[in-house]
Design a protein around this motif. Structure first.
Motif, PDB file in Angstrom:
ATOM      1  N   VAL A  99       0.806  -1.229   0.000  1.00 10.27           N
ATOM      2  CA  VAL A  99       0.000   0.000   0.000  1.00 10.27           C
ATOM      3  C   VAL A  99       0.840   1.281   0.000  1.00 10.27           C
ATOM      4  CG1 VAL A  99      -1.691   1.356   1.310  1.00 10.27           C
ATOM      5  CG2 VAL A  99      -2.049  -1.089   0.977  1.00 10.27           C
ATOM      6  N   PRO A 100       1.908   1.407   0.830  1.00  8.45           N
ATOM      7  CA  PRO A 100       2.722   2.626   0.758  1.00  8.45           C
ATOM      8  C   PRO A 100       3.281   2.879  -0.642  1.00  8.45           C
ATOM      9  CG  PRO A 100       3.237   1.418   2.759  1.00  8.45           C
ATOM     10  CD  PRO A 100       2.346   0.526   1.935  1.00  8.45           C
ATOM     11  N   LEU A 101       3.650   1.812  -1.346  1.00 10.07           N
ATOM     12  CA  LEU A 101       4.150   1.949  -2.721  1.00 10.07           C
ATOM     13  C   LEU A 101       3.049   2.465  -3.639  1.00 10.07           C
ATOM     14  CD1 LEU A 101       6.423   1.431  -4.815  1.00 10.07           C
ATOM     15  CD2 LEU A 101       5.534  -0.891  -5.051  1.00 10.07           C
ATOM     16  N   VAL A 102       1.835   1.944  -3.459  1.00 12.66           N
ATOM     17  CA  VAL A 102       0.692   2.378  -4.268  1.00 12.66           C
ATOM     18  C   VAL A 102       0.384   3.857  -4.009  1.00 12.66           C
ATOM     19  CG1 VAL A 102      -1.775   2.071  -4.686  1.00 12.66           C
ATOM     20  CG2 VAL A 102      -0.323   0.071  -4.359  1.00 12.66           C
ATOM     21  N   LEU A 103       0.358   4.242  -2.737  1.00 11.33           N
ATOM     22  CA  LEU A 103       0.060   5.633  -2.382  1.00 11.33           C
ATOM     23  C   LEU A 103       1.119   6.583  -2.924  1.00 11.33           C
ATOM     24  CD1 LEU A 103      -1.099   5.162   1.328  1.00 11.33           C
ATOM     25  CD2 LEU A 103      -2.538   5.597  -0.666  1.00 11.33           C
ATOM     26  N   ASP A 104       2.366   6.187  -2.837  1.00 15.49           N
ATOM     27  CA  ASP A 104       3.453   7.004  -3.371  1.00 15.49           C
ATOM     28  C   ASP A 104       3.312   7.160  -4.886  1.00 15.49           C
ATOM     29  OD1 ASP A 104       6.161   8.324  -3.088  1.00 15.49           O
ATOM     30  OD2 ASP A 104       6.687   6.698  -4.465  1.00 15.49           O
ATOM     31  N   GLY A 105       2.860   6.088  -5.537  1.00 14.58           N
ATOM     32  CA  GLY A 105       2.678   6.132  -6.983  1.00 14.58           C
ATOM     33  C   GLY A 105       1.609   7.122  -7.413  1.00 14.58           C
ATOM     34  N   LEU A 155       1.084   9.935  -6.085  1.00 11.60           N
ATOM     35  CA  LEU A 155       1.589  11.303  -5.895  1.00 11.60           C
ATOM     36  C   LEU A 155       2.823  11.608  -6.724  1.00 11.60           C
ATOM     37  CD1 LEU A 155       1.288  11.510  -1.992  1.00 11.60           C
ATOM     38  CD2 LEU A 155      -0.351  12.323  -3.689  1.00 11.60           C
ATOM     39  N   THR A 156       3.416  10.581  -7.332  1.00  8.09           N
ATOM     40  CA  THR A 156       4.667  10.747  -8.067  1.00  8.09           C
ATOM     41  C   THR A 156       4.431  10.687  -9.569  1.00  8.09           C
ATOM     42  OG1 THR A 156       5.788   9.587  -6.262  1.00  8.09           O
ATOM     43  CG2 THR A 156       7.037   9.917  -8.294  1.00  8.09           C
ATOM     44  N   PRO A 157       4.906  11.690 -10.318  1.00  4.39           N
ATOM     45  CA  PRO A 157       4.715  11.677 -11.778  1.00  4.39           C
ATOM     46  C   PRO A 157       5.353  10.461 -12.445  1.00  4.39           C
ATOM     47  CG  PRO A 157       5.395  13.843 -11.015  1.00  4.39           C
ATOM     48  CD  PRO A 157       5.559  12.926  -9.860  1.00  4.39           C
ATOM     49  N   ARG A 158       6.610  10.177 -12.087  1.00  4.94           N
ATOM     50  CA  ARG A 158       7.293   9.009 -12.646  1.00  4.94           C
ATOM     51  C   ARG A 158       7.412   7.966 -11.549  1.00  4.94           C
ATOM     52  NH1 ARG A 158      10.486   6.992 -16.656  1.00  4.94           N
ATOM     53  NH2 ARG A 158      12.322   5.769 -16.069  1.00  4.94           N
ATOM     54  N   LYS A 159       6.679   6.878 -11.722  1.00  2.00           N
ATOM     55  CA  LYS A 159       6.579   5.852 -10.676  1.00  2.00           C
ATOM     56  C   LYS A 159       7.587   4.740 -10.961  1.00  2.00           C
ATOM     57  CE  LYS A 159       1.704   7.024 -10.902  1.00  2.00           C
ATOM     58  NZ  LYS A 159       1.977   8.126 -11.855  1.00  2.00           N
ATOM     59  N   THR A 160       8.711   4.760 -10.264  1.00  2.00           N
ATOM     60  CA  THR A 160       9.748   3.752 -10.481  1.00  2.00           C
ATOM     61  C   THR A 160      10.060   3.024  -9.189  1.00  2.00           C
ATOM     62  OG1 THR A 160      11.530   5.347 -10.063  1.00  2.00           O
ATOM     63  CG2 THR A 160      10.809   5.090 -12.344  1.00  2.00           C
ATOM     64  N   ILE A 161      10.605   1.813  -9.352  1.00  2.00           N
ATOM     65  CA  ILE A 161      11.055   1.012  -8.222  1.00  2.00           C
ATOM     66  C   ILE A 161      12.289   0.244  -8.660  1.00  2.00           C
ATOM     67  CG2 ILE A 161       9.499  -0.898  -8.838  1.00  2.00           C
ATOM     68  CD1 ILE A 161       9.276  -1.523  -5.824  1.00  2.00           C
ATOM     69  N   SER A 162      13.283   0.144  -7.804  1.00  2.00           N
ATOM     70  CA  SER A 162      14.514  -0.558  -8.152  1.00  2.00           C
ATOM     71  C   SER A 162      14.249  -2.054  -8.296  1.00  2.00           C
ATOM     72  CB  SER A 162      15.586  -0.325  -7.081  1.00  2.00           C
ATOM     73  OG  SER A 162      15.190  -0.918  -5.853  1.00  2.00           O
ATOM     74  N   PHE A 163      15.151  -2.744  -8.969  1.00  2.00           N
ATOM     75  CA  PHE A 163      15.011  -4.190  -9.178  1.00  2.00           C
ATOM     76  C   PHE A 163      14.972  -4.916  -7.834  1.00  2.00           C
ATOM     77  CE2 PHE A 163      16.337  -8.492 -10.054  1.00  2.00           C
ATOM     78  CZ  PHE A 163      15.739  -8.786 -11.274  1.00  2.00           C
ATOM     79  N   SER A 164      15.892  -4.531  -6.924  1.00  5.91           N
ATOM     80  CA  SER A 164      15.928  -5.184  -5.607  1.00  5.91           C
ATOM     81  C   SER A 164      14.690  -4.837  -4.783  1.00  5.91           C
ATOM     82  CB  SER A 164      17.194  -4.771  -4.850  1.00  5.91           C
ATOM     83  OG  SER A 164      17.256  -3.365  -4.697  1.00  5.91           O
ATOM     84  N   GLY A 165      14.225  -3.586  -4.887  1.00  4.39           N
ATOM     85  CA  GLY A 165      13.016  -3.190  -4.179  1.00  4.39           C
ATOM     86  C   GLY A 165      11.801  -3.942  -4.683  1.00  4.39           C
ATOM     87  N   CYS A 166      11.751  -4.169  -5.987  1.00  2.10           N
ATOM     88  CA  CYS A 166      10.661  -4.926  -6.595  1.00  2.10           C
ATOM     89  C   CYS A 166      10.679  -6.371  -6.093  1.00  2.10           C
ATOM     90  CB  CYS A 166      10.795  -4.885  -8.120  1.00  2.10           C
ATOM     91  SG  CYS A 166       9.453  -5.671  -9.021  1.00  2.10           S
ATOM     92  N   ALA A 167      11.874  -6.962  -6.033  1.00  2.00           N
ATOM     93  CA  ALA A 167      11.998  -8.343  -5.558  1.00  2.00           C
ATOM     94  C   ALA A 167      11.573  -8.468  -4.100  1.00  2.00           C
ATOM     95  CB  ALA A 167      13.449  -8.815  -5.725  1.00  2.00           C
ATOM     96  N   ALA A 168      11.966  -7.486  -3.273  1.00  2.00           N
ATOM     97  CA  ALA A 168      11.597  -7.510  -1.851  1.00  2.00           C
ATOM     98  C   ALA A 168      10.088  -7.382  -1.676  1.00  2.00           C
ATOM     99  CB  ALA A 168      12.310  -6.380  -1.107  1.00  2.00           C
ATOM    100  N   GLN A 169       9.479  -6.485  -2.448  1.00  2.00           N
ATOM    101  CA  GLN A 169       8.031  -6.289  -2.347  1.00  2.00           C
ATOM    102  C   GLN A 169       7.273  -7.543  -2.799  1.00  2.00           C
ATOM    103  OE1 GLN A 169       5.574  -4.903  -5.307  1.00  2.00           O
ATOM    104  NE2 GLN A 169       4.263  -5.895  -3.812  1.00  2.00           N
ATOM    105  N   MET A 170       7.739  -8.175  -3.876  1.00  2.00           N
ATOM    106  CA  MET A 170       7.111  -9.416  -4.350  1.00  2.00           C
ATOM    107  C   MET A 170       7.253 -10.527  -3.323  1.00  2.00           C
ATOM    108  SD  MET A 170       7.760  -9.878  -8.445  1.00  2.00           S
ATOM    109  CE  MET A 170       9.555  -9.891  -8.326  1.00  2.00           C
ATOM    110  N   PHE A 171       8.417 -10.608  -2.685  1.00  2.00           N
ATOM    111  CA  PHE A 171       8.645 -11.650  -1.676  1.00  2.00           C
ATOM    112  C   PHE A 171       7.673 -11.506  -0.508  1.00  2.00           C
ATOM    113  CE2 PHE A 171      10.523 -12.827   2.403  1.00  2.00           C
ATOM    114  CZ  PHE A 171      10.745 -14.180   2.211  1.00  2.00           C
ATOM    115  N   LEU A 172       7.546 -10.282   0.006  1.00  2.00           N
ATOM    116  CA  LEU A 172       6.670 -10.057   1.159  1.00  2.00           C
ATOM    117  C   LEU A 172       5.203 -10.324   0.816  1.00  2.00           C
ATOM    118  CD1 LEU A 172       8.291  -6.817   2.635  1.00  2.00           C
ATOM    119  CD2 LEU A 172       8.355  -9.108   3.612  1.00  2.00           C
TER     120      LEU A 172
END
Length: 318
Positions: free
Chosen positions: A78-84, A86-103
């Motif tokens: 949810v924090p990632l969704v909320l940030d998205g 409010l942010t014009p360019r919605k990006t996430i690092s490869f490692s951040g993406c992997a961590a979010q998918m794992f959780l």
């Protein structure tokens, strides 16, 4: 990053509602409100089950785990969704993406197993009440809950390890609010057959088996309840498992609706369906965690009484 076929993807772009900017503020308020309800409701439920000695039983221990799991599950995305929003360019690092998918994957699998454990608890309580203190002793229910977390985490580790080993050397745009594993796998520039097979096996183990176990448990439970001679006895017995049954129906019902609804064959309606699919997936992840504490509070006298006592105690100390 990832614009050419020769470069390695180091970040992903999340589309979210980029094509519908006017909806972003509305959904930001809506999602934030639901998230706060989830934190408050499940937080109070955890506090009540821990602080009230009358609720130190297997059923409420599992319920506390379920509430903590729901907080972790929603907080992983949810924090990632909320940030998205409010942010014009919605990006996430490869490692951040992997961590979010794992959780997210770990919490989802753990909840499936935990709901099965809770069904077993209700089966023993209603069908074998005299043996309940022995079968569901602390030496039994604590390892049962722990094994749910371990199984969910192990499954997620396998799935995400297979996913991150894939080469991502082309498009890096994920058509979703978060790093949803199926959306990420579509971006891999390699064969994903092993990933698909592995996820299929995991779905059978973590979705199919718990559903079958819950179904069989409730057949025995309902058979036992119907044998109780008095109407008051039947009502009291059913009330002890009605909240869990309601949560199971909502949890698995939304999964069936999300993945079982027919796909549109009209190319003109593809964009609308794509948007609806993303929104359904998003709200699925919020609906059950938000309703769980409400259901258990409304349909459980012990929880209602303990909550009132806790609130009264807090007000009195002030």
């Amino acid at each position: 990053m990832g614009a050419s076929n020769q470069s390695t993807v180091t970040e992903f772009v999340l589309l979210g509602l980029s094509a519908h900017p006017k909806l972003e503020k509305t959904f930001f308020v809506l999602i934030l409100s639901m998230y706060l309800v989830i934190l408050l409701g499940n937080g109070v439920l955890i506090l009540v089950t821990v602080s009230d000695p009358h609720l130190h039983t297997p059923m409420y221990f599992f319920l506390g785990n379920l509430s903590f799991l729901d907080i972790c599950y929603t907080t992983s995305s949810v924090p990632l969704v909320l940030d998205g929003f409010l942010t014009p360019r919605k990006t996430i690092s490869f490692s951040g993406c992997a961590a979010q998918m794992f959780l997210s994957f770990a919490m989802g699998a753990t909840e499936c197993v935990l709901l099965g454990m809770m069904a077993f608890d209700r089966y023993v309580a209603i069908c074998n009440p005299l043996r309940y203190p022995v079968v569901m002793s602390k030496a039994a229910y604590v390892p049962m809950a722990a094994s749910s977390w371990v199984a969910g985490g192990a499954n997620s580790l396998v799935q995400i390890s297979l996913a991150v080993q894939l080469p991502f050397c082309g498009d890096n745009v994920i058509n979703h609010f978060i790093c949803e594993i199926l959306a990420v796998l579509k971006l891999a520039c390699a064969d994903i057959s092993i990933n698909v097979i592995s996820m299929g096996v995991a779905n059978v183990i973590f979705l199919g088996v718990p559903v079958l176990f819950i179904f069989v448990s409730y057949i025995f439970i309902l058979t036992t309840i119907l044998k109780i001679p008095s109407a008051e006895g039947r009502k009291k017995a059913f009330s002890t498992c009605s909240a869990h049954l309601t949560v199971v129906i909502i949890f698995y019902g939304t999964i069936l609706f999300m993945y079982g609804k027919p796909k549109s064959k009209d190319p003109l309606g593809a964009d609308k369906q794509d948007l609806s699919d993303k929104l359904i997936s998003l709200f699925y992840g919020l609906l059950t965690p938000m309703l769980n504490p409400i259901i258990y509070s409304l349909r459980n006298k012990d929880v209602k009484t303990a909550t009132r006592s806790l609130v009264a105690q807090k007000c009195f100390t002030r």
